[in-house]
Design a protein around this motif. Structure first.
Motif, PDB file in Angstrom:
ATOM      1  N   ILE A 160       0.823  -1.215   0.000  1.00 44.53           N
ATOM      2  CA  ILE A 160       0.000   0.000   0.000  1.00 44.53           C
ATOM      3  C   ILE A 160       0.860   1.269   0.000  1.00 44.53           C
ATOM      4  N   ASP A 161       2.027   1.203   0.641  1.00 47.41           N
ATOM      5  CA  ASP A 161       2.859   2.404   0.740  1.00 47.41           C
ATOM      6  C   ASP A 161       3.248   2.948  -0.623  1.00 47.41           C
ATOM      7  N   GLU A 162       3.781   2.084  -1.471  1.00 46.19           N
ATOM      8  CA  GLU A 162       4.207   2.602  -2.770  1.00 46.19           C
ATOM      9  C   GLU A 162       3.020   2.924  -3.674  1.00 46.19           C
ATOM     10  N   VAL A 163       1.912   2.225  -3.480  1.00 39.00           N
ATOM     11  CA  VAL A 163       0.724   2.580  -4.249  1.00 39.00           C
ATOM     12  C   VAL A 163       0.277   4.005  -3.907  1.00 39.00           C
ATOM     13  N   MET A 164       0.250   4.320  -2.609  1.00 35.53           N
ATOM     14  CA  MET A 164      -0.121   5.676  -2.196  1.00 35.53           C
ATOM     15  C   MET A 164       0.901   6.689  -2.697  1.00 35.53           C
ATOM     16  N   ALA A 165       2.164   6.343  -2.628  1.00 36.52           N
ATOM     17  CA  ALA A 165       3.208   7.258  -3.094  1.00 36.52           C
ATOM     18  C   ALA A 165       3.041   7.539  -4.584  1.00 36.52           C
ATOM     19  N   LEU A 166       2.795   6.488  -5.354  1.00 33.36           N
ATOM     20  CA  LEU A 166       2.611   6.666  -6.795  1.00 33.36           C
ATOM     21  C   LEU A 166       1.357   7.494  -7.074  1.00 33.36           C
ATOM     22  N   LEU A 167       0.327   7.230  -6.302  1.00 38.24           N
ATOM     23  CA  LEU A 167      -0.934   7.941  -6.509  1.00 38.24           C
ATOM     24  C   LEU A 167      -0.788   9.435  -6.248  1.00 38.24           C
ATOM     25  N   THR A 168      -0.251   9.785  -5.090  1.00 40.12           N
ATOM     26  CA  THR A 168      -0.126  11.206  -4.762  1.00 40.12           C
ATOM     27  C   THR A 168       0.875  11.893  -5.690  1.00 40.12           C
ATOM     28  N   SER A 169       1.945  11.210  -6.019  1.00 37.55           N
ATOM     29  CA  SER A 169       2.923  11.818  -6.920  1.00 37.55           C
ATOM     30  C   SER A 169       2.304  12.103  -8.276  1.00 37.55           C
ATOM     31  N   THR A 170       1.558  11.157  -8.799  1.00 29.91           N
ATOM     32  CA  THR A 170       0.971  11.335 -10.116  1.00 29.91           C
ATOM     33  C   THR A 170      -0.102  12.423 -10.099  1.00 29.91           C
TER      34      THR A 170
ATOM     35  N   MET B 164       9.545  12.122 -18.579  1.00 31.37           N
ATOM     36  CA  MET B 164       9.689  13.382 -17.850  1.00 31.37           C
ATOM     37  C   MET B 164       8.569  13.554 -16.822  1.00 31.37           C
ATOM     38  N   ALA B 165       7.370  13.195 -17.200  1.00 29.35           N
ATOM     39  CA  ALA B 165       6.239  13.313 -16.278  1.00 29.35           C
ATOM     40  C   ALA B 165       6.458  12.437 -15.047  1.00 29.35           C
ATOM     41  N   LEU B 166       6.910  11.207 -15.283  1.00 34.09           N
ATOM     42  CA  LEU B 166       7.170  10.295 -14.170  1.00 34.09           C
ATOM     43  C   LEU B 166       8.305  10.818 -13.298  1.00 34.09           C
ATOM     44  N   LEU B 167       9.308  11.367 -13.957  1.00 33.99           N
ATOM     45  CA  LEU B 167      10.468  11.869 -13.222  1.00 33.99           C
ATOM     46  C   LEU B 167      10.088  13.036 -12.311  1.00 33.99           C
ATOM     47  N   THR B 168       9.443  14.041 -12.865  1.00 27.35           N
ATOM     48  CA  THR B 168       9.085  15.207 -12.049  1.00 27.35           C
ATOM     49  C   THR B 168       8.074  14.837 -10.972  1.00 27.35           C
ATOM     50  N   SER B 169       7.124  13.983 -11.324  1.00 25.35           N
ATOM     51  CA  SER B 169       6.131  13.583 -10.323  1.00 25.35           C
ATOM     52  C   SER B 169       6.799  12.880  -9.149  1.00 25.35           C
ATOM     53  N   THR B 170       7.702  11.981  -9.457  1.00 25.52           N
ATOM     54  CA  THR B 170       8.339  11.213  -8.397  1.00 25.52           C
ATOM     55  C   THR B 170       9.243  12.097  -7.550  1.00 25.52           C
ATOM     56  N   CYS B 171       9.878  13.068  -8.170  1.00 21.73           N
ATOM     57  CA  CYS B 171      10.695  14.012  -7.398  1.00 21.73           C
ATOM     58  C   CYS B 171       9.819  14.786  -6.422  1.00 21.73           C
ATOM     59  N   GLN B 172       8.667  15.196  -6.882  1.00 15.75           N
ATOM     60  CA  GLN B 172       7.748  15.884  -5.976  1.00 15.75           C
ATOM     61  C   GLN B 172       7.314  14.957  -4.851  1.00 15.75           C
ATOM     62  N   GLY B 173       7.033  13.721  -5.219  1.00 14.78           N
ATOM     63  CA  GLY B 173       6.621  12.756  -4.214  1.00 14.78           C
ATOM     64  C   GLY B 173       7.690  12.535  -3.157  1.00 14.78           C
ATOM     65  N   ALA B 174       8.934  12.630  -3.578  1.00 13.96           N
ATOM     66  CA  ALA B 174      10.036  12.390  -2.651  1.00 13.96           C
ATOM     67  C   ALA B 174      10.127  13.455  -1.563  1.00 13.96           C
ATOM     68  N   LEU B 175       9.442  14.578  -1.767  1.00 14.64           N
ATOM     69  CA  LEU B 175       9.466  15.639  -0.761  1.00 14.64           C
ATOM     70  C   LEU B 175       8.542  15.333   0.411  1.00 14.64           C
ATOM     71  N   ARG B 176       7.613  14.433   0.194  1.00 14.28           N
ATOM     72  CA  ARG B 176       6.609  14.162   1.221  1.00 14.28           C
ATOM     73  C   ARG B 176       7.201  13.505   2.464  1.00 14.28           C
ATOM     74  N   ALA B 177       6.535  13.763   3.570  1.00 11.05           N
ATOM     75  CA  ALA B 177       6.947  13.130   4.823  1.00 11.05           C
ATOM     76  C   ALA B 177       6.722  11.628   4.724  1.00 11.05           C
ATOM     77  N   GLY B 178       7.595  10.872   5.303  1.00 11.80           N
ATOM     78  CA  GLY B 178       7.445   9.421   5.297  1.00 11.80           C
ATOM     79  C   GLY B 178       8.164   8.757   4.143  1.00 11.80           C
ATOM     80  N   TRP B 179       8.791   9.570   3.305  1.00 12.40           N
ATOM     81  CA  TRP B 179       9.530   9.012   2.171  1.00 12.40           C
ATOM     82  C   TRP B 179      10.914   8.580   2.651  1.00 12.40           C
ATOM     83  N   ASP B 180      11.127   7.287   2.713  1.00  9.18           N
ATOM     84  CA  ASP B 180      12.439   6.807   3.132  1.00  9.18           C
ATOM     85  C   ASP B 180      13.047   5.937   2.039  1.00  9.18           C
ATOM     86  N   ASP B 181      14.206   5.390   2.322  1.00 16.04           N
ATOM     87  CA  ASP B 181      14.934   4.620   1.308  1.00 16.04           C
ATOM     88  C   ASP B 181      14.121   3.432   0.793  1.00 16.04           C
ATOM     89  N   ASP B 182      13.477   2.762   1.728  1.00 19.84           N
ATOM     90  CA  ASP B 182      12.740   1.565   1.341  1.00 19.84           C
ATOM     91  C   ASP B 182      11.568   1.923   0.424  1.00 19.84           C
TER      92      ASP B 182
END
Lengths: 210, 210
Positions: A160-170, B164-182
């Motif tokens: 669920i974690d990565e699904v939520m991450a993908l969802l919010t990012s997209t 590019m869309a996936l890249l920028t979206s994921t970068c934005q997602g990486a700013l969120r709280a709870g984003w860790d290495d795993d």
DNA sequence: CAGTAACATGAGTGCGTACTCGATTTAGAA
DNA sequence: TTCTAAATCGAGTACGCACTCATGTTACTG
């Protein structure tokens, strides 16, 4: 859609004895106007614009929602509850193989029209106030995920974690300029393919239990 | 009665006759300080904080960069150019099968430390000023994509737009709280699997031509 | 129909921050 | 060194916006 209930009994034990009729009406109008304004302009829209759209004075807005964050949190709570209901309906009546992907697609498509929510998802202050509804939505989406996995439409190791991450990012990505239907289709296609089992050729019976 | 324009008959044809030594030094210090401050606090950090970090007065900052957006655009341009150079190096010397995925991973990992850039990617005003460097980066990433496709590591129908869309979206997602290495590993795993050819088992020789 | 408390009103206040400008210092040429 | 224009300095200005409060209005009670 959160009326505290019929104003009938004044003998409520809580701190809200009985809201007056015009007060209830104005509260609803403010919430509706705020949802519109913030959806269009984002969370940086002014409280004055909300008051104007609702047809009330600025002071009235602050009477019902002491701070701007309170107003944002109220809208957020509302929307999250509606999305959770939608997820619940899909979980009980939809096709388990496509439920998650369908919901994912619809949410991303509406992201641009719901700019506020996407922004708020990365705000700590409001996030805290809306933690419970957010958890509910997360649980509902988790159910869609499990259903998809049980019908072999989604890879087993997805969580669920990565699904939520993908969802919010997209959803955030959908706010960007240049995001059109075709780009959305292609972007989601990549994500959905990534969520599918790799060896989809090995047909194996759906696991009935764990 | 002092008409505007270059002083006297200085022979320079452009509008910048000769920058003084301290001016050049301060400009560099301001840029470096701004990069730090905005990376830490995001684009909403104050210009005063930048001036303090650079060890100059607030007026000096505005002498070099007339508006805050000018300062942000300068940083953006700087960073984009560095990233483009990095991409270029990968394209000419890296493993074509992993170059794009590697760059993708590194960029997302650094997103949190480069909060500004991610924010700025969704700002129209600054976006315009940095359009050219952004196009260059896009072209470089497009090259990595093509290389990956030629070595059968990336699906043929993937286009630069959704990458590019996936890249920028994921970068934005990486700013969120709870984003860790795993979480990052799992999220990128889904995206990368989605970008790979579906029938990776059918080993076919790399197409030398089209 | 009073009587009154809840409610609405909107000009005003406080504050944060981008940006200015005259006084002052400094780099570089003669 | 001497001179001057370029550059720095930082208190002050302008402005937007969240939030307040004295005054006026409206809905409910008896």
């Amino acid at each position: 859609m959160t009326p505290p209930g019929p104003p009938g009994g004044a003998g409520k034990a809580d701190g809200a004895p009985a809201p007056r009729a015009d007060a209830r009406r104005n509260r609803a109008r403010i919430l509706a106007a705020a949802a519109e304004v913030f959806a269009e302009r984002g969370a940086s829209a002014t409280t004055e614009e909300v008051a104007r759209r609702a047809g009330v004075a600025i002071g009235t807005v602050f009477r019902h929602f002491p701070t701007k964050d309170d107003l944002l949190a109220a809208i957020m709570k509302d929307l999250l509850e509606r999305l959770t209901a939608e997820v619940g309906a899909l979980a009980s009546a939809g096709d388990p193989r496509t439920a998650l992907f369908g919901f994912f697609t619809r949410l991303v498509a509406q992201a641009a029209a719901r700019k506020t929510v996407v922004e708020l998802l990365s705000r700590s202050g409001v996030e805290v106030q809306a933690a419970q509804p957010l958890q509910a939505l997360r649980a509902g989406i988790g159910e869609l995920l499990t259903l998809g996995q049980r019908s072999a439409a989604i890879r087993e190791d997805a969580r669920i974690d990565e699904v939520m991450a993908l969802l919010t990012s997209t959803c955030q990505g959908a706010l960007r300029a240049g995001w059109d239907d075709d780009l959305q289709r292609r972007t989601l296609a990549v994500i959905f393919d990534g969520l599918r089992p790799r060896a989809s050729l090995e047909v194996r019976p759906a696991n009935t239990g764990d």
